[in-house]
Write an enzyme that holds these catalytic residues in place. Structure first.
Site, PDB file in Angstrom:
ATOM      1  N   THR A  46       0.821  -1.207   0.000  1.00  0.00           N
ATOM      2  CA  THR A  46       0.000   0.000   0.000  1.00  0.00           C
ATOM      3  C   THR A  46       0.859   1.262   0.000  1.00  0.00           C
ATOM      4  O   THR A  46       0.561   2.237  -0.696  1.00  0.00           O
ATOM      5  CB  THR A  46      -0.910   0.016   1.238  1.00  0.00           C
ATOM      6  OG1 THR A  46      -1.654  -1.191   1.286  1.00  0.00           O
ATOM      7  CG2 THR A  46      -1.857   1.191   1.202  1.00  0.00           C
ATOM      8  N   TYR A 102     -13.302  -3.068  -0.623  1.00  0.00           N
ATOM      9  CA  TYR A 102     -14.452  -2.477  -1.310  1.00  0.00           C
ATOM     10  C   TYR A 102     -15.646  -3.434  -1.415  1.00  0.00           C
ATOM     11  O   TYR A 102     -16.765  -3.064  -1.146  1.00  0.00           O
ATOM     12  CB  TYR A 102     -14.064  -1.958  -2.709  1.00  0.00           C
ATOM     13  CG  TYR A 102     -15.155  -1.165  -3.387  1.00  0.00           C
ATOM     14  CD1 TYR A 102     -15.435   0.134  -2.986  1.00  0.00           C
ATOM     15  CD2 TYR A 102     -15.913  -1.713  -4.421  1.00  0.00           C
ATOM     16  CE1 TYR A 102     -16.457   0.862  -3.590  1.00  0.00           C
ATOM     17  CE2 TYR A 102     -16.934  -0.994  -5.028  1.00  0.00           C
ATOM     18  CZ  TYR A 102     -17.205   0.286  -4.614  1.00  0.00           C
ATOM     19  OH  TYR A 102     -18.210   1.007  -5.206  1.00  0.00           O
ATOM     20  N   TYR A 136      -2.790 -10.338   4.727  1.00  0.00           N
ATOM     21  CA  TYR A 136      -2.688  -8.933   5.147  1.00  0.00           C
ATOM     22  C   TYR A 136      -4.071  -8.449   5.555  1.00  0.00           C
ATOM     23  O   TYR A 136      -4.970  -8.344   4.712  1.00  0.00           O
ATOM     24  CB  TYR A 136      -2.107  -8.102   4.000  1.00  0.00           C
ATOM     25  CG  TYR A 136      -1.919  -6.623   4.267  1.00  0.00           C
ATOM     26  CD1 TYR A 136      -1.955  -6.084   5.536  1.00  0.00           C
ATOM     27  CD2 TYR A 136      -1.690  -5.752   3.199  1.00  0.00           C
ATOM     28  CE1 TYR A 136      -1.779  -4.730   5.762  1.00  0.00           C
ATOM     29  CE2 TYR A 136      -1.500  -4.389   3.408  1.00  0.00           C
ATOM     30  CZ  TYR A 136      -1.559  -3.889   4.688  1.00  0.00           C
ATOM     31  OH  TYR A 136      -1.389  -2.543   4.902  1.00  0.00           O
ATOM     32  N   ARG A 185      -8.531   0.059   5.610  1.00  0.00           N
ATOM     33  CA  ARG A 185      -8.483   0.267   4.163  1.00  0.00           C
ATOM     34  C   ARG A 185      -9.453  -0.645   3.403  1.00  0.00           C
ATOM     35  O   ARG A 185      -9.871  -0.303   2.298  1.00  0.00           O
ATOM     36  CB  ARG A 185      -7.065   0.037   3.627  1.00  0.00           C
ATOM     37  CG  ARG A 185      -6.073   1.119   4.045  1.00  0.00           C
ATOM     38  CD  ARG A 185      -4.717   0.908   3.386  1.00  0.00           C
ATOM     39  NE  ARG A 185      -3.771   1.927   3.767  1.00  0.00           N
ATOM     40  CZ  ARG A 185      -3.628   3.107   3.168  1.00  0.00           C
ATOM     41  NH1 ARG A 185      -4.399   3.433   2.147  1.00  0.00           N
ATOM     42  NH2 ARG A 185      -2.713   3.973   3.575  1.00  0.00           N
ATOM     43  N   LYS A 200       0.216 -10.258   8.212  1.00  0.00           N
ATOM     44  CA  LYS A 200       0.497  -8.875   8.588  1.00  0.00           C
ATOM     45  C   LYS A 200      -0.797  -8.347   9.200  1.00  0.00           C
ATOM     46  O   LYS A 200      -1.782  -8.115   8.494  1.00  0.00           O
ATOM     47  CB  LYS A 200       0.916  -8.037   7.376  1.00  0.00           C
ATOM     48  CG  LYS A 200       1.170  -6.570   7.719  1.00  0.00           C
ATOM     49  CD  LYS A 200       1.477  -5.739   6.480  1.00  0.00           C
ATOM     50  CE  LYS A 200       1.654  -4.263   6.845  1.00  0.00           C
ATOM     51  NZ  LYS A 200       1.873  -3.415   5.640  1.00  0.00           N
ATOM     52  N   ILE A 221       6.018  -5.352   9.596  1.00  0.00           N
ATOM     53  CA  ILE A 221       6.212  -4.769   8.267  1.00  0.00           C
ATOM     54  C   ILE A 221       5.881  -3.291   8.440  1.00  0.00           C
ATOM     55  O   ILE A 221       4.728  -2.918   8.667  1.00  0.00           O
ATOM     56  CB  ILE A 221       5.341  -5.440   7.198  1.00  0.00           C
ATOM     57  CG1 ILE A 221       5.810  -6.884   6.989  1.00  0.00           C
ATOM     58  CG2 ILE A 221       5.425  -4.664   5.875  1.00  0.00           C
ATOM     59  CD1 ILE A 221       4.955  -7.685   6.023  1.00  0.00           C
TER      60      ILE A 221
END
Length: 295
Positions: free
Chosen positions: A46, A109, A135, A140, A164, A206
């Site tokens: 990202t 989304y 992840y 997000r 992550k 990370i």
């Protein structure tokens, strides 16, 4: 996956003032991370402004990082999308020989159910020729990958080796740490709580800020892994103000301002992102100067 223990950094994509990719600056950032003691590099996450890069530009980023790294550190490649078929196609067609693992974000989304998230990653695990790092970043994606879903994937697929975890929820991370398979790695995706997650049994982080202050941040994680708690928190509190600052007006605008203050790259970001304002830029610049004086 011992190579994923410690500090990985989610590399930015530096741009020139005309918004083209600055490959020389990217090489400087890679070398800065290597010299600072980072354990591995994450490409096209990202923080790389992946969403605004064309396929050709992504190839430029990948090849530039591979060349600059020159085998020094393990590389992880971001391969994620909210279209499962698109991820599968990329995994089937991309040369992944330079990478130790892929990092694949939970679908954004679409807001799938937990079963939809499971089926998405099941398809990825069955296709990927290299290990998979899940992840989870609900801020997000608009959906949280629950520990039960993560543990189901970790148990059923040997090549699902890590997560992550970037929900910003220490309790959720601790549930994963309590119930995970022995060799499954829980990696912090939040810089501010990376040390507490490590001390609770996490494998590392990370990081975004780690590429801006690689020596200090990676040392903090190593101290935490070695249970040197007081020394680790000393490093944490050195950087904590800047961790807040780099996310205050969005990522990667903040970390790019750090690089500008260090003379490593421009602070250019692509729309819809914008640079940090002058007031925040001034605070970041003063922080960088303070840390450099202490180094």
């Amino acid at each position: 996956m011992q190579s994923l223990i410690g500090t990985g950094v989610a590399l930015v994509t530096p741009f020139k003032q005309d918004f083209s990719i600055d490959t020389e600056a990217l090489k400087r950032i890679v070398n800065f991370s290597i010299d600072g003691g980072i354990e591995y590099l994450v490409v096209l996450g990202t923080t790389a402004e992946n969403a605004t890069l064309s396929p050709a530009e992504k190839e430029i980023v990948i090849q530039t990082v591979i060349e600059a790294n020159n085998g020094a550190l393990p590389l992880v490649l971001g391969v994620g999308d909210n279209n499962t078929a698109k991820v599968i196609e990329e995994l089937k067609t991309r040369d992944l020989s330079a990478f130790a693992a892929i990092l694949s974000v939970s679908p954004y989304y679409n807001k799938p159910t937990q079963e939809g998230i499971y089926q998405h990653f099941k398809a990825i695990a069955e296709t990927s020729p290299i290990p998979v790092i899940l992840y989870n970043v609900p801020g997000r994606t608009a959906s949280n990958m629950l520990p039960s879903t993560v543990l189901r994937l970790a148990t059923e697929f040997k090549n699902v080796v890590a997560i992550k975890e970037a929900a910003g929820d220490l309790v959720q991370a601790m549930q994963l740490l309590k119930d995970k398979p022995k060799d499954f790695l829980v990696i912090s995706g939040d810089d501010m709580i990376a040390l507490p997650i490590v001390l609770a049994g996490g494998a590392g982080v990370i990081s975004v800020i780690g590429q801006g202050f690689p020596k200090e941040f990676s040392e903090m994680i190593r101290l935490g892994l070695n249970r040197k708690v007081d020394e680790a928190f000393k490093c944490h509190y050195l950087l904590s103000d800047c961790i807040d600052m780099i996310f205050e007006q969005g990522n990667p605008a903040g970390i790019k301002q750090v690089f500008l203050s260090q003379g490593i790259s421009e602070n250019t970001v692509r729309l819809p992102l914008v640079k940090v304002d002058d007031e925040l830029a001034g605070r970041i610049d003063q922080f960088v100067k303070k840390v450099n004086k202490q180094a």
